[in-house]
Design a protein around this motif. Structure first.
Motif, PDB file in Angstrom:
ATOM      1  N   GLU A 144       0.834  -1.202   0.000  1.00  0.00           N
ATOM      2  CA  GLU A 144       0.000   0.000   0.000  1.00  0.00           C
ATOM      3  C   GLU A 144       0.872   1.256   0.000  1.00  0.00           C
ATOM      4  N   TYR A 145       1.942   1.223   0.774  1.00  0.00           N
ATOM      5  CA  TYR A 145       2.869   2.360   0.818  1.00  0.00           C
ATOM      6  C   TYR A 145       3.490   2.588  -0.558  1.00  0.00           C
ATOM      7  N   VAL A 146       3.953   1.526  -1.188  1.00  0.00           N
ATOM      8  CA  VAL A 146       4.571   1.622  -2.515  1.00  0.00           C
ATOM      9  C   VAL A 146       3.568   2.173  -3.524  1.00  0.00           C
ATOM     10  N   GLU A 147       2.317   1.706  -3.436  1.00  0.00           N
ATOM     11  CA  GLU A 147       1.267   2.172  -4.337  1.00  0.00           C
ATOM     12  C   GLU A 147       0.941   3.643  -4.091  1.00  0.00           C
ATOM     13  N   GLN A 148       0.729   4.005  -2.838  1.00  0.00           N
ATOM     14  CA  GLN A 148       0.315   5.374  -2.498  1.00  0.00           C
ATOM     15  C   GLN A 148       1.387   6.407  -2.817  1.00  0.00           C
ATOM     16  N   HIS A 149       2.659   6.002  -2.718  1.00  0.00           N
ATOM     17  CA  HIS A 149       3.756   6.938  -2.990  1.00  0.00           C
ATOM     18  C   HIS A 149       4.290   6.810  -4.420  1.00  0.00           C
ATOM     19  N   ASN A 150       3.563   6.039  -5.236  1.00  0.00           N
ATOM     20  CA  ASN A 150       3.890   5.868  -6.655  1.00  0.00           C
ATOM     21  C   ASN A 150       5.347   5.471  -6.873  1.00  0.00           C
ATOM     22  N   LYS A 151       5.813   4.546  -6.056  1.00  0.00           N
ATOM     23  CA  LYS A 151       7.165   4.029  -6.231  1.00  0.00           C
ATOM     24  C   LYS A 151       7.193   3.059  -7.415  1.00  0.00           C
ATOM     25  N   ARG A 152       8.247   3.125  -8.178  1.00  0.00           N
ATOM     26  CA  ARG A 152       8.406   2.251  -9.337  1.00  0.00           C
ATOM     27  C   ARG A 152       8.949   0.902  -8.847  1.00  0.00           C
ATOM     28  N   LEU A 153       8.174  -0.149  -9.080  1.00  0.00           N
ATOM     29  CA  LEU A 153       8.435  -1.460  -8.477  1.00  0.00           C
ATOM     30  C   LEU A 153       8.894  -2.486  -9.508  1.00  0.00           C
ATOM     31  N   ALA A 154       9.938  -3.235  -9.143  1.00  0.00           N
ATOM     32  CA  ALA A 154      10.370  -4.405  -9.916  1.00  0.00           C
ATOM     33  C   ALA A 154      10.061  -5.647  -9.082  1.00  0.00           C
ATOM     34  N   PRO A 160      -4.601  -1.671  -7.787  1.00  0.00           N
ATOM     35  CA  PRO A 160      -4.710  -1.200  -9.182  1.00  0.00           C
ATOM     36  C   PRO A 160      -3.709  -0.120  -9.569  1.00  0.00           C
ATOM     37  N   ASN A 161      -3.259   0.658  -8.602  1.00  0.00           N
ATOM     38  CA  ASN A 161      -2.321   1.744  -8.914  1.00  0.00           C
ATOM     39  C   ASN A 161      -0.867   1.382  -8.604  1.00  0.00           C
ATOM     40  N   LEU A 162      -0.625   0.107  -8.316  1.00  0.00           N
ATOM     41  CA  LEU A 162       0.743  -0.337  -8.058  1.00  0.00           C
ATOM     42  C   LEU A 162       1.544  -0.243  -9.352  1.00  0.00           C
ATOM     43  N   ASN A 163       2.631   0.501  -9.308  1.00  0.00           N
ATOM     44  CA  ASN A 163       3.391   0.812 -10.526  1.00  0.00           C
ATOM     45  C   ASN A 163       4.507  -0.218 -10.752  1.00  0.00           C
ATOM     46  N   ILE A 164       4.118  -1.394 -11.247  1.00  0.00           N
ATOM     47  CA  ILE A 164       5.086  -2.463 -11.539  1.00  0.00           C
ATOM     48  C   ILE A 164       5.664  -2.206 -12.931  1.00  0.00           C
ATOM     49  N   VAL A 165       6.929  -1.846 -12.986  1.00  0.00           N
ATOM     50  CA  VAL A 165       7.551  -1.466 -14.266  1.00  0.00           C
ATOM     51  C   VAL A 165       8.463  -2.561 -14.817  1.00  0.00           C
ATOM     52  N   PHE A 166       8.715  -3.603 -14.005  1.00  0.00           N
ATOM     53  CA  PHE A 166       9.603  -4.673 -14.458  1.00  0.00           C
ATOM     54  C   PHE A 166       9.286  -5.935 -13.664  1.00  0.00           C
ATOM     55  N   ASN A 167       9.258  -7.068 -14.326  1.00  0.00           N
ATOM     56  CA  ASN A 167       9.126  -8.340 -13.618  1.00  0.00           C
ATOM     57  C   ASN A 167       9.775  -9.460 -14.421  1.00  0.00           C
ATOM     58  N   ARG A 168      10.291 -10.429 -13.701  1.00  0.00           N
ATOM     59  CA  ARG A 168      10.904 -11.598 -14.334  1.00  0.00           C
ATOM     60  C   ARG A 168      11.094 -12.693 -13.281  1.00  0.00           C
ATOM     61  N   ASP A 169      11.411 -13.907 -13.745  1.00  0.00           N
ATOM     62  CA  ASP A 169      11.638 -15.023 -12.827  1.00  0.00           C
ATOM     63  C   ASP A 169      12.931 -14.828 -12.037  1.00  0.00           C
ATOM     64  N   GLY A 170      13.145 -15.707 -11.067  1.00  0.00           N
ATOM     65  CA  GLY A 170      14.307 -15.569 -10.188  1.00  0.00           C
ATOM     66  C   GLY A 170      15.498 -16.417 -10.569  1.00  0.00           C
ATOM     67  N   VAL A 223      -2.122 -10.887 -10.039  1.00  0.00           N
ATOM     68  CA  VAL A 223      -2.898 -10.814  -8.789  1.00  0.00           C
ATOM     69  C   VAL A 223      -2.626  -9.494  -8.066  1.00  0.00           C
ATOM     70  N   LEU A 224      -1.356  -9.106  -7.989  1.00  0.00           N
ATOM     71  CA  LEU A 224      -0.995  -7.866  -7.295  1.00  0.00           C
ATOM     72  C   LEU A 224      -1.632  -6.652  -7.962  1.00  0.00           C
ATOM     73  N   LYS A 225      -1.687  -6.649  -9.290  1.00  0.00           N
ATOM     74  CA  LYS A 225      -2.281  -5.521 -10.007  1.00  0.00           C
ATOM     75  C   LYS A 225      -3.788  -5.439  -9.759  1.00  0.00           C
TER      76      LYS A 225
END
Length: 238
Positions: free
Chosen positions: A89-99, A120-130, A114-116
């Motif tokens: 929620e903090y990351v979403e509310q402060h519009n932090k860019r999330l990987a 809905p406003n979670l700013n996921i800009v990058f994702n990939r496997d580990g 699921v997270l999106k």
């Protein structure tokens, strides 16, 4: 002198303050979590103790044992029974860019989906496997995307090693935070733990029932951990 992991384990009550302060510092900060399985995995490596800035205990058993010998701490774990919801929620509310990095490709994609939906406003800009053979291209990608927060779910010690190596290579400040099996769990079910299980503090029991590798850890490794921990701390005090 060999670094002490116990000195770097903070109380869950301090998490919000540490999170807030991490974004004010002009350097990369790494946060991780330990339990009776991962404690000695981390303890094996001085670089993992030194390289992670803050550790938290993600289990009641480790908190109980730690509190017998050191200043009292409370639990903090990256799941919805603890700090995951307020953190996201903090990351979403402060519009932090999330990987979001970790789990398998399919699990990662499902977890991000699921997270999106949940945020809905979670700013996921990058994702990939580990499963990362070369960290350099990943670091270059998240830097180019001006990522603020990197959520890393690879299991111990791989996620801690990733954070430590990334800290060395990153040229812009970020918050690196591990999440263990959170991405895999989220890909299975949006809120992985049953409400009654959470209320009774029996998360370990649900994981035992659902996952063979967790049963093996609890039955074979946890009793050994308790004996080794108590023996080490008692003789250390003497």
């Amino acid at each position: 002198m060999k670094p002490s992991l116990n000195r770097k384990i903070y109380s869950g009550h301090q998490f919000s303050e540490i999170r807030n302060n991490a974004f004010l510092q002009e350097k990369t900060i790494a946060i991780s979590f330990v339990n009776p399985f991962s404690y000695y995995e981390v303890q094996k490596s001085d670089s993992l103790i030194d390289g992670i800035d803050y550790y938290f205990s993600d289990g009641a058993l480790l908190c109980m044992l730690h509190n017998l010998f050191s200043p009292k701490i409370s639990r903090a774990s990256f799941d919805y029974s603890s700090i995951a919801k307020p953190f996201l929620e903090y990351v979403e509310q402060h519009n932090k860019r999330l990987a979001v990095i970790g789990a398998t490709s399919s699990e990662n994609a499902k977890a991000v989906e699921v997270l999106k939906k949940q945020y809905p406003n979670l700013n996921i800009v990058f994702n990939r496997d580990g499963y990362i053979d070369d960290i350099e291209p990943v670091v270059n990608q998240i830097e180019a995307l001006e990522v603020d927060v990197v959520l890393v779910g690879m299991g111990t010690p791989y996620q801690e090693k990733f954070c430590v190596e990334a800290k060395k290579k990153l040229t812009r400040p970020m918050l690196l935070i591990t999440c263990g099996g959170f991405l895999t769990q989220t890909s299975i079910k949006p809120d992985y733990y049953n409400p009654i299980i959470k209320k009774l503090g029996l998360r370990w029991l649900q994981r035992m029932i659902m996952h063979k590798h967790v049963r093996d850890r609890v039955i074979k490794q946890y009793p050994a951990f308790v004996i080794n921990y108590l023996t080490h701390m008692i003789f250390k005090k003497r």
